[in-house]
Design a protein around this motif. Sequence first.
Motif, mmCIF file in Angstrom:
data_model
loop_
_atom_site.group_PDB
_atom_site.id
_atom_site.type_symbol
_atom_site.label_atom_id
_atom_site.label_comp_id
_atom_site.label_asym_id
_atom_site.label_seq_id
_atom_site.Cartn_x
_atom_site.Cartn_y
_atom_site.Cartn_z
ATOM 1 N N ASP A 194 69.190 9.690 31.380
ATOM 2 C CA ASP A 194 70.316 8.957 30.802
ATOM 3 C C ASP A 194 70.503 7.575 31.428
ATOM 4 O OD1 ASP A 194 70.626 11.200 29.297
ATOM 5 O OD2 ASP A 194 72.572 11.799 30.115
ATOM 6 N N TYR A 195 69.774 7.310 32.502
ATOM 7 C CA TYR A 195 69.788 5.973 33.091
ATOM 8 C C TYR A 195 69.181 4.946 32.130
ATOM 9 C CZ TYR A 195 69.588 2.453 36.834
ATOM 10 O OH TYR A 195 69.770 1.318 37.597
ATOM 11 N N ALA A 196 68.537 5.418 31.079
ATOM 12 C CA ALA A 196 67.965 4.517 30.082
ATOM 13 C C ALA A 196 69.028 3.630 29.445
ATOM 14 C CB ALA A 196 67.244 5.319 28.994
ATOM 15 N N ASP A 197 70.265 4.105 29.382
ATOM 16 C CA ASP A 197 71.335 3.285 28.820
ATOM 17 C C ASP A 197 71.633 2.072 29.698
ATOM 18 O OD1 ASP A 197 71.651 4.793 26.548
ATOM 19 O OD2 ASP A 197 73.240 6.049 27.372
ATOM 20 N N VAL A 198 71.290 2.168 30.979
ATOM 21 C CA VAL A 198 71.362 1.005 31.867
ATOM 22 C C VAL A 198 70.088 0.178 31.734
ATOM 23 C CG1 VAL A 198 71.470 0.250 34.277
ATOM 24 C CG2 VAL A 198 72.870 2.181 33.510
ATOM 25 N N LYS A 200 67.976 -0.253 29.378
ATOM 26 C CA LYS A 200 67.710 -1.002 28.157
ATOM 27 C C LYS A 200 68.362 -2.378 28.170
ATOM 28 C CE LYS A 200 71.445 1.125 25.419
ATOM 29 N NZ LYS A 200 71.746 2.034 24.287
ATOM 30 N N TYR A 230 73.569 13.367 33.791
ATOM 31 C CA TYR A 230 72.567 12.303 33.659
ATOM 32 C C TYR A 230 71.311 12.787 32.924
ATOM 33 C CZ TYR A 230 75.493 9.847 37.023
ATOM 34 O OH TYR A 230 76.554 9.260 37.674
ATOM 35 N N LYS A 233 72.176 13.356 27.407
ATOM 36 C CA LYS A 233 72.026 12.564 26.192
ATOM 37 C C LYS A 233 70.575 12.545 25.724
ATOM 38 C CE LYS A 233 73.324 8.089 24.218
ATOM 39 N NZ LYS A 233 73.973 6.772 24.504
ATOM 40 N N TYR A 234 69.676 12.388 26.665
ATOM 41 C CA TYR A 234 68.240 12.356 26.373
ATOM 42 C C TYR A 234 67.606 13.543 27.092
ATOM 43 C CZ TYR A 234 69.750 7.616 25.302
ATOM 44 O OH TYR A 234 70.430 6.524 24.812
ATOM 45 N N TYR A 239 61.864 8.655 22.986
ATOM 46 C CA TYR A 239 63.007 7.977 22.361
ATOM 47 C C TYR A 239 62.706 6.479 22.287
ATOM 48 C CZ TYR A 239 65.568 12.244 23.706
ATOM 49 O OH TYR A 239 65.979 13.547 23.879
ATOM 50 N N LEU A 241 64.716 2.969 22.141
ATOM 51 C CA LEU A 241 66.071 2.489 22.417
ATOM 52 C C LEU A 241 66.077 0.964 22.572
ATOM 53 C CD1 LEU A 241 66.881 5.049 25.255
ATOM 54 C CD2 LEU A 241 67.497 5.298 22.855
ATOM 55 N N ASP A 242 66.358 0.238 21.530
ATOM 56 C CA ASP A 242 66.558 -1.205 21.634
ATOM 57 C C ASP A 242 65.453 -1.902 22.422
ATOM 58 O OD1 ASP A 242 68.956 -0.815 20.282
ATOM 59 O OD2 ASP A 242 70.106 -0.606 22.130
#
Length: 275
Positions: A194-198, A200, A230, A233-234, A239, A241-242
Amino acid sequence: MKTLGKTGAFTLLAGLSGYYYSKHIEPYWTEITRFTIRHKLIPADFRRFKIALFSDTHLGYHYQLSHLRKAVSLIMEENPDMIIFSGDLMDNPSAYHQIRETVELLRLLDAPFGKFAVFGNHDHGGYGTEKYRYIMEESRFKVLQNTAVPVAKGRSFIFLAGVDDCMLGRPDLKAALARRPGEVYTILISHAPDYADVAKGYPVHLQISGHSHGGQIQIPFVGPVITPRYGRKYVEGLYALDGLTLYVNRGLGTTRLPFRFLSRPEITFFTLEPE
């Protein structure tokens, strides 16, 4: 009564079979997954560059060195160019004492462009931080803790970064990318998917993670049963992601419960290709 008896017997048999399968078969039935990663920033020198990823062995909790030895053999059969471990080597570091044997086994892993690792939450737990670092460095892995290295091949290079664990560590992607030399293909290792949201929001092109175990137990039409913080979500797989590609490996071991169902342990191989 006869029908009820048959139904009860079938239910009991199905339950026992499911229990046996999820405890004694699937947790040790390793799946090999392969993906080709294409990007315009991957240099031609890195065409067919193979990266092996394994994660979440949780040694000491139903996953023993004999199981890890088989995983090492599976990895080395592929002759990878680089090997990555994305955290959670031991389930409980304070209770794990097979240090020398683990180092000897991990030293059998060999790759011409290096072996790299990051901290997982279990690696910090139980005062395990220094024990984990010692094992990995003695095994000739480079531990990336908010740091990065260029990986050179021919006249080109890619950039490999690693951040600390999100739960018990202090991840700092800005620090890890501080020496990133301009526009270069960048791979991030983060135990927490979920650190991917950071990530990206940074110039990262591929994030490699573990932690979630794919839920470890999945129920048809319901989904994963156990998802850690963490890793909710993923949960597993690929995935987009942007502009960031995220891959979540299901790991090799188990934790909390010694079961896997519809979430086989996994070793992943990525092959890089210029777009």
